[in-house]
Write a protein that holds these residues in place. Sequence first.
Motif, mmCIF file in Angstrom:
data_model
loop_
_atom_site.group_PDB
_atom_site.id
_atom_site.type_symbol
_atom_site.label_atom_id
_atom_site.label_comp_id
_atom_site.label_asym_id
_atom_site.label_seq_id
_atom_site.Cartn_x
_atom_site.Cartn_y
_atom_site.Cartn_z
ATOM 1 N N SER A 186 0.833 -1.205 0.000
ATOM 2 C CA SER A 186 0.000 0.000 0.000
ATOM 3 C C SER A 186 0.866 1.254 0.000
ATOM 4 O O SER A 186 0.546 2.241 -0.678
ATOM 5 N N ASP A 187 1.976 1.224 0.776
ATOM 6 C CA ASP A 187 2.913 2.349 0.758
ATOM 7 C C ASP A 187 3.470 2.551 -0.641
ATOM 8 O O ASP A 187 3.603 3.690 -1.122
ATOM 9 N N TYR A 188 3.806 1.449 -1.298
ATOM 10 C CA TYR A 188 4.388 1.529 -2.636
ATOM 11 C C TYR A 188 3.394 2.152 -3.619
ATOM 12 O O TYR A 188 3.760 3.043 -4.395
ATOM 13 N N ILE A 189 2.138 1.700 -3.577
ATOM 14 C CA ILE A 189 1.127 2.238 -4.480
ATOM 15 C C ILE A 189 0.938 3.737 -4.249
ATOM 16 O O ILE A 189 0.849 4.528 -5.196
ATOM 17 N N SER A 190 0.913 4.134 -2.985
ATOM 18 C CA SER A 190 0.740 5.551 -2.658
ATOM 19 C C SER A 190 1.888 6.389 -3.200
ATOM 20 O O SER A 190 1.673 7.455 -3.799
ATOM 21 N N HIS A 191 3.127 5.903 -3.000
ATOM 22 C CA HIS A 191 4.283 6.636 -3.492
ATOM 23 C C HIS A 191 4.294 6.698 -5.015
ATOM 24 O O HIS A 191 4.571 7.746 -5.605
ATOM 25 N N MET A 192 4.009 5.586 -5.676
ATOM 26 C CA MET A 192 4.047 5.562 -7.137
ATOM 27 C C MET A 192 2.956 6.436 -7.738
ATOM 28 O O MET A 192 3.140 7.028 -8.804
ATOM 29 N N ASN A 193 1.828 6.539 -7.061
ATOM 30 C CA ASN A 193 0.780 7.438 -7.536
ATOM 31 C C ASN A 193 1.273 8.879 -7.510
ATOM 32 O O ASN A 193 1.096 9.644 -8.476
ATOM 33 N N ARG A 194 1.942 9.252 -6.415
ATOM 34 C CA ARG A 194 2.454 10.616 -6.303
ATOM 35 C C ARG A 194 3.604 10.865 -7.276
ATOM 36 O O ARG A 194 3.653 11.886 -7.963
ATOM 37 N N TYR A 195 4.547 9.907 -7.351
ATOM 38 C CA TYR A 195 5.699 10.085 -8.227
ATOM 39 C C TYR A 195 5.295 10.097 -9.699
ATOM 40 O O TYR A 195 5.885 10.828 -10.505
ATOM 41 N N SER A 196 4.303 9.288 -10.081
ATOM 42 C CA SER A 196 3.879 9.279 -11.479
ATOM 43 C C SER A 196 3.244 10.614 -11.862
ATOM 44 O O SER A 196 3.395 11.079 -12.991
ATOM 45 N N SER A 197 2.557 11.246 -10.925
ATOM 46 C CA SER A 197 1.987 12.576 -11.190
ATOM 47 C C SER A 197 3.090 13.606 -11.408
ATOM 48 O O SER A 197 3.042 14.422 -12.342
ATOM 49 N N LEU A 198 4.118 13.563 -10.546
ATOM 50 C CA LEU A 198 5.228 14.503 -10.693
ATOM 51 C C LEU A 198 6.026 14.211 -11.967
ATOM 52 O O LEU A 198 6.453 15.133 -12.669
ATOM 53 N N GLY A 199 6.227 12.925 -12.260
ATOM 54 C CA GLY A 199 6.934 12.568 -13.485
ATOM 55 C C GLY A 199 6.188 13.020 -14.723
ATOM 56 O O GLY A 199 6.801 13.456 -15.711
ATOM 57 N N ALA A 200 4.866 12.928 -14.690
ATOM 58 C CA ALA A 200 4.056 13.391 -15.812
ATOM 59 C C ALA A 200 4.187 14.899 -15.999
ATOM 60 O O ALA A 200 4.300 15.391 -17.130
ATOM 61 N N GLU A 201 4.193 15.638 -14.909
ATOM 62 C CA GLU A 201 4.371 17.089 -15.004
ATOM 63 C C GLU A 201 5.718 17.435 -15.634
ATOM 64 O O GLU A 201 5.819 18.352 -16.451
ATOM 65 N N MET A 202 6.758 16.707 -15.253
ATOM 66 C CA MET A 202 8.077 16.943 -15.831
ATOM 67 C C MET A 202 8.094 16.625 -17.324
ATOM 68 O O MET A 202 8.688 17.362 -18.121
ATOM 69 N N ALA A 203 7.441 15.525 -17.712
ATOM 70 C CA ALA A 203 7.413 15.138 -19.120
ATOM 71 C C ALA A 203 6.677 16.180 -19.959
ATOM 72 O O ALA A 203 7.120 16.543 -21.058
ATOM 73 N N VAL A 204 5.563 16.681 -19.445
ATOM 74 C CA VAL A 204 4.797 17.686 -20.173
ATOM 75 C C VAL A 204 5.587 18.988 -20.284
ATOM 76 O O VAL A 204 5.571 19.670 -21.316
ATOM 77 N N ALA A 205 6.311 19.332 -19.227
ATOM 78 C CA ALA A 205 7.099 20.571 -19.241
ATOM 79 C C ALA A 205 8.202 20.534 -20.298
ATOM 80 O O ALA A 205 8.617 21.581 -20.816
ATOM 81 N N LYS A 206 8.669 19.332 -20.625
ATOM 82 C CA LYS A 206 9.736 19.206 -21.622
ATOM 83 C C LYS A 206 9.230 19.415 -23.047
ATOM 84 O O LYS A 206 10.018 19.648 -23.953
ATOM 85 N N GLY A 207 7.937 19.292 -23.249
ATOM 86 C CA GLY A 207 7.408 19.490 -24.591
ATOM 87 C C GLY A 207 6.250 18.561 -24.875
ATOM 88 O O GLY A 207 6.024 17.568 -24.176
ATOM 89 N N LYS A 208 5.503 18.872 -25.919
ATOM 90 C CA LYS A 208 4.293 18.134 -26.259
ATOM 91 C C LYS A 208 4.623 16.709 -26.699
ATOM 92 O O LYS A 208 5.551 16.477 -27.447
ATOM 93 N N ARG A 209 3.843 15.752 -26.196
ATOM 94 C CA ARG A 209 3.961 14.352 -26.599
ATOM 95 C C ARG A 209 2.628 13.910 -27.185
ATOM 96 O O ARG A 209 1.569 14.324 -26.742
ATOM 97 N N ARG A 210 2.707 13.056 -28.172
ATOM 98 C CA ARG A 210 1.490 12.480 -28.720
ATOM 99 C C ARG A 210 1.001 11.329 -27.839
ATOM 100 O O ARG A 210 1.767 10.747 -27.093
ATOM 101 N N PHE A 211 -0.270 11.012 -27.954
ATOM 102 C CA PHE A 211 -0.837 9.885 -27.217
ATOM 103 C C PHE A 211 -0.475 8.610 -27.962
ATOM 104 O O PHE A 211 -1.021 8.324 -29.037
ATOM 105 N N LEU A 212 0.488 7.858 -27.444
ATOM 106 C CA LEU A 212 0.980 6.678 -28.111
ATOM 107 C C LEU A 212 0.779 5.439 -27.257
ATOM 108 O O LEU A 212 1.042 5.454 -26.047
ATOM 109 N N ALA A 213 0.327 4.342 -27.902
ATOM 110 C CA ALA A 213 0.205 3.075 -27.189
ATOM 111 C C ALA A 213 1.561 2.595 -26.703
ATOM 112 O O ALA A 213 1.662 1.907 -25.690
ATOM 113 N N LEU A 214 2.625 3.007 -27.404
ATOM 114 C CA LEU A 214 3.977 2.615 -27.015
ATOM 115 C C LEU A 214 4.265 3.026 -25.582
ATOM 116 O O LEU A 214 4.814 2.253 -24.799
ATOM 117 N N ASP A 215 3.897 4.254 -25.222
ATOM 118 C CA ASP A 215 4.205 4.774 -23.887
ATOM 119 C C ASP A 215 3.356 4.120 -22.800
ATOM 120 O O ASP A 215 3.842 3.872 -21.694
#
Length: 266
Positions: free
Chosen positions: A187-216
């Motif tokens: 449960s701790d892991y899920i909570s942390h990964m939920n938070r980290y994935s949100s922050l990682g997504a913000e960083m990815a978007v800040a770097k530039g536009k990405r298309r919606f790809l099944a690859l990702d």
Amino acid sequence: MTLSVVIISYNEEANIGRTLESVMPLVRDGKGEIIVVDSGSTDRTVEIAKSFGGKVFAEEWKGYAAQKNSAIDKATGDWILSLDADEELGTEARDFIHLHLEEAARKFSFDGVEFNRRNYFLGRWIRHGGFYPDPKLRLFRRGSGRFENRLVHEDVRLEGKRIFDPNLEYDRHSDYHIVHHSYPTFSDYISHMNRYSSLGAEMAVAKGKRRFLALDIVFRPLLTFIYNYFFRLGFLDGREGFLLHVGHAVYVSWKYMKVWELQHAK
């Protein structure tokens, strides 16, 4: 030589006592100080930190890097040791700092020290799959280093300074390490990964536009699991290793789902 141990905290009563106990031989009797920057804990974190003689500063949350740099700015020691509240300093690393740091610094002329990090997941030390030795720069001369400005996975940067690894350059027969009690429950892991994935997504978007790809969202997580679990021998860590790498693949998928969500919201 004086040492400043710097820590940021929020509701870490289950961990911070263990962390501070591991560094007490380095700071007691006026040999150093403990700096804790707390962002509004509602449990016994502050009480525990003060019981170890820590200087506690209450500050609003500014992000991981900014919070850690705020703690660094308050340090007065010759050397700074930055630890997370769920980490502890291993015996070998503590003995190196206590007995050999000054001698080694004169001999090898360095401004920062990397220690290996042992990451524990569900109580098991994860030795494979890219999770060990996991070198981390956590000890450095005051004024030499700061945490880079990242939302997550921030590291100390020593621009133009030499970094020393005692595991390679001092004594190959010892393991100078930090112990990371990262995720005691899933449960701790899920909570942390939920938070980290949100922050990682913000960083990815800040770097530039990405298309919606099944690859990702589909294939990148699958390839991540295959690479870490099979090619980097993650399967040798048993059931815990399997759960960790499945969880990490899900984290990658979540991250890129949230990238799409952020772009769609815009």
